[in-house]
Design an enzyme around this catalytic site. Structure first.
Site, short mmCIF file in Angstrom:
data_model
loop_
_atom_site.label_atom_id
_atom_site.label_comp_id
_atom_site.label_asym_id
_atom_site.label_seq_id
_atom_site.Cartn_x
_atom_site.Cartn_y
_atom_site.Cartn_z
N GLY A 81 3.34 43.79 -51.75
CA GLY A 81 1.90 43.75 -51.96
C GLY A 81 1.19 43.76 -50.62
O GLY A 81 1.72 44.30 -49.64
N ILE A 123 0.57 41.35 -48.45
CA ILE A 123 1.31 40.68 -47.38
C ILE A 123 2.59 41.45 -47.05
O ILE A 123 2.91 41.69 -45.89
CB ILE A 123 1.65 39.22 -47.77
N ILE A 175 8.35 33.34 -46.78
CA ILE A 175 6.97 32.94 -46.47
C ILE A 175 6.11 32.89 -47.74
O ILE A 175 4.90 32.69 -47.65
CB ILE A 175 6.31 33.89 -45.44
N ARG A 186 6.81 31.34 -51.61
CA ARG A 186 6.82 30.01 -52.20
C ARG A 186 8.24 29.44 -52.12
O ARG A 186 9.21 30.17 -52.32
CB ARG A 186 6.40 30.07 -53.67
N GLU A 236 7.79 20.56 -50.93
CA GLU A 236 6.64 20.24 -50.07
C GLU A 236 5.84 19.13 -50.71
O GLU A 236 5.79 19.03 -51.93
CB GLU A 236 5.78 21.51 -49.89
N HIS A 292 4.64 25.10 -43.17
CA HIS A 292 3.76 25.91 -44.02
C HIS A 292 2.52 26.33 -43.23
O HIS A 292 1.39 26.04 -43.64
CB HIS A 292 3.37 25.15 -45.30
#
Lengths: 373, 373
Positions: free
Chosen positions: B205, B207, B289, B291, B320, B338
């Site tokens: 996509g 990114i 990078i 999830r 996290e 993150h």
């Protein structure tokens, strides 16, 4: 007459030092008379080896780190090399420590590995660039120091104060921390995107061009300075259009990031000095992957302290193999132990190119594939 | 009738939390009735604020981290939102924690910042990629730990043994160190060039495409998988020709580097698991990078131990805001807290986009510039 004699200087006589895990090197050992000789001995003794000892008929020298770490200047040996010596082969790029003119006058070819490591070195420049914009190296360390707490690793964000001694950003809990900003900062230094900013590359040779394509890919505009601007033919293949500046002094006021990719020479010594530092945009970044001598480190450290320079990424230093201890605890520098082209791939490629070079001179009567100019 | 009411949830009532250092935000505060409300109170109280309190005529919510860190699921609030609410604006990209379907059924638009942070996130993917190939993060730390001695920072090179507890590579002086290799390794893991190797991107996509151009610039071949392959029009502008694979399982056997750039969903949970890990080339690298849920971390850690995976670069984690403590001391991972799009530039852009989105819905009667699908 046997196979031509090739000297491979070693520090000790341990076989850990030569690349016989590479098949082509083992073949090289069969085709030539490779002599492994410890250089851990006095100058007078080495001299005699070349004059009257078993190195008096050597035809090639494969330089190694053992020679660079000698207690006397390598160049002092040149006068004593035998008439048979035809080539000195560097399995790396930098040749500033070797007196090429003197070798030429003796009819000895000096060869290196050409552009073999350019991509690897450019990757380090890219890594350091991203570090100067994003402080990744700092956050990586913080996350480890905080034993894996993301919140703790990020708590320094927004702070503007640093410990005056260590230069570490102060956490919110520190009573010495006075100021807070809504800007995305650590220790008063902004975290930024490289995209849309201007990179200035000093030295757009083989490494510089590899750096340029990488910085273009992260969205930067490319400026450069070098003795002669790129020719139309060199420009036509590029996806970016670099802006040329006539001099270092004219380039720097325009850049958000300066990348030094120059070899050591009298002209490149202290390019960054107390005068040129005044020409930078406030908050510019600096990356050096060429030679440490290009930066007056006292000047750089002061500029980091006062914010003239936001951050720096350094793979090379003035006083290698040690670095100025003032760099060690700073959060606004990324420091690497001269990694340059340190990869398995480059080690193999540079071994193959060194073999090619020696073969070209000794077997084909050439001047070496990668003759140093 | 006054200006439309916009809720800006905060953790406390400190003004440190909202971006009034950005001039456009100060204008937004003038144009709308921005209500700062602490969400640090029980569910029942918040619910009543929406039903009968001063939030019962709110028209927009500007989401903040304060809402994400609530003690109860944000989605539980949706039923209590007043009829006046028309838009929920995320000043970031990820929307997996928000029940978009339920919001739609209530006629509430969910908007995010579109592709604003794509370049910044892709820079982190690039940084992590270089880290997995060159171990730069590790050497940066070593140089600091060795108080600036380049020789000491590099002494672990060539070693194959690691401390079984900390997973730190053993130095030559350690009696537990048994093996040495002439290959360029640390702790038995090879340092390599990315150039000439194959990158596989999962999710091409906005990114993913920014990641692709960066990996192309460092010399990698680009492969990818996504639900539907890129169309000819999307491909024609690219300087590289990416190879499409129908599925994750078909992609991974071909790659030297896998980059996960997917949002969280049931389909992307544990893409790397005990079955798919067997499909990797030995010594592949992994970067995540997207999830943290995309990787079963137990499986990854085992694969790092046994060499199936050479190294990993992680900006996101399963648990996290903490990370698995087994990552903290490893030399073969690059870990970041993150950072994603954490830059001053992105903070400004995402603020501007959030303002645009809210203005579009409340003033222009639109559905938001960056409506989440």
């Amino acid at each position: 007459m046997g196979a031509p004699k090739v000297l491979y200087p070693v520090a000790s006589l341990s076989n850990e030092e030569y690349p016989d895990h590479i098949p082509e090197f083992r073949q090289f050992e069969k085709d030539f008379n490779v002599v492994y000789k410890s250089f851990d001995q006095p100058f007078e003794d080495i001299k005699e080896l070349f004059r009257t000892g078993d190195l008096n008929d050597v035809e090639a020298i494969w330089l190694t780190g053992a020679v660079i770490r000698l207690q006397y200047p390598f160049n002092d040996l040149i006068d004593y090399f035998p008439e048979t010596l035809r080539v000195i082969a560097l399995p790396w790029v930098g040749h500033d420590r070797i007196d090429g003119a003197q070798l030429r006058s003796r009819g000895i070819h000096l060869v290196n590995i050409g552009d073999a490591p350019s991509k690897d070195v450019a990757d380090i420049a890219l890594q350091l660039t991203l570090g100067t914009f994003r402080y990744t190296h700092f956050f990586e360390r913080k996350l480890r120091e905080s034993n894996g707490s993301i919140a703790k690793a990020r708590e320094v964000i927004g702070g503007t104060d640093v410990d005056t001694k260590t230069r570490e950003p102060l956490p919110p809990t520190d009573p010495k921390r006075k100021n807070y900003t809504k800007y995305v900062t650590v220790g008063g230094k902004a975290l930024n995107s490289p995209a849309g900013k201007v990179a200035g590359i000093v030295g757009l040779g083989s490494i510089g061009k590899e750096i340029a394509i990488r910085l273009w890919a992260i969205g930067m505009e490319i400026s450069y300075t070098k003795r002669t601007p790129l020719k139309d033919g060199e420009l036509s293949g590029l996806p970016y259009k670099p802006t040329y500046f006539n001099s270092f002094e004219e380039l720097i006021p325009h850049v958000d990031l300066l990348v030094l990719a120059v070899p050591h020479s009298s002209e490149t010594t202290h390019l960054i000095n107390k005068d040129t530092i005044k020409l930078f945009k406030r908050g510019a970044r600096v990356v050096n992957i060429g030679r440490g001598s290009a930066i007056d480190e006292d000047v750089l450290l002061k500029a980091l302290d006062d914010g003239t320079i936001n951050s720096a990424g350094l793979d090379v230093f003035q006083n290698e193999p040690n670095i100025d201890p003032r760099f060690v605890n700073r959060h606004d520098v990324t420091i690497l132990p001269h990694l340059g082209s340190f990869t398995e791939d480059n080690f193999r490629n540079s071994t193959l190119r060194t073999i090619e070079n020696i073969r070209d001179v000794l077997v084909n009567g050439g001047q070496g594939i990668h003759l140093v100019n």
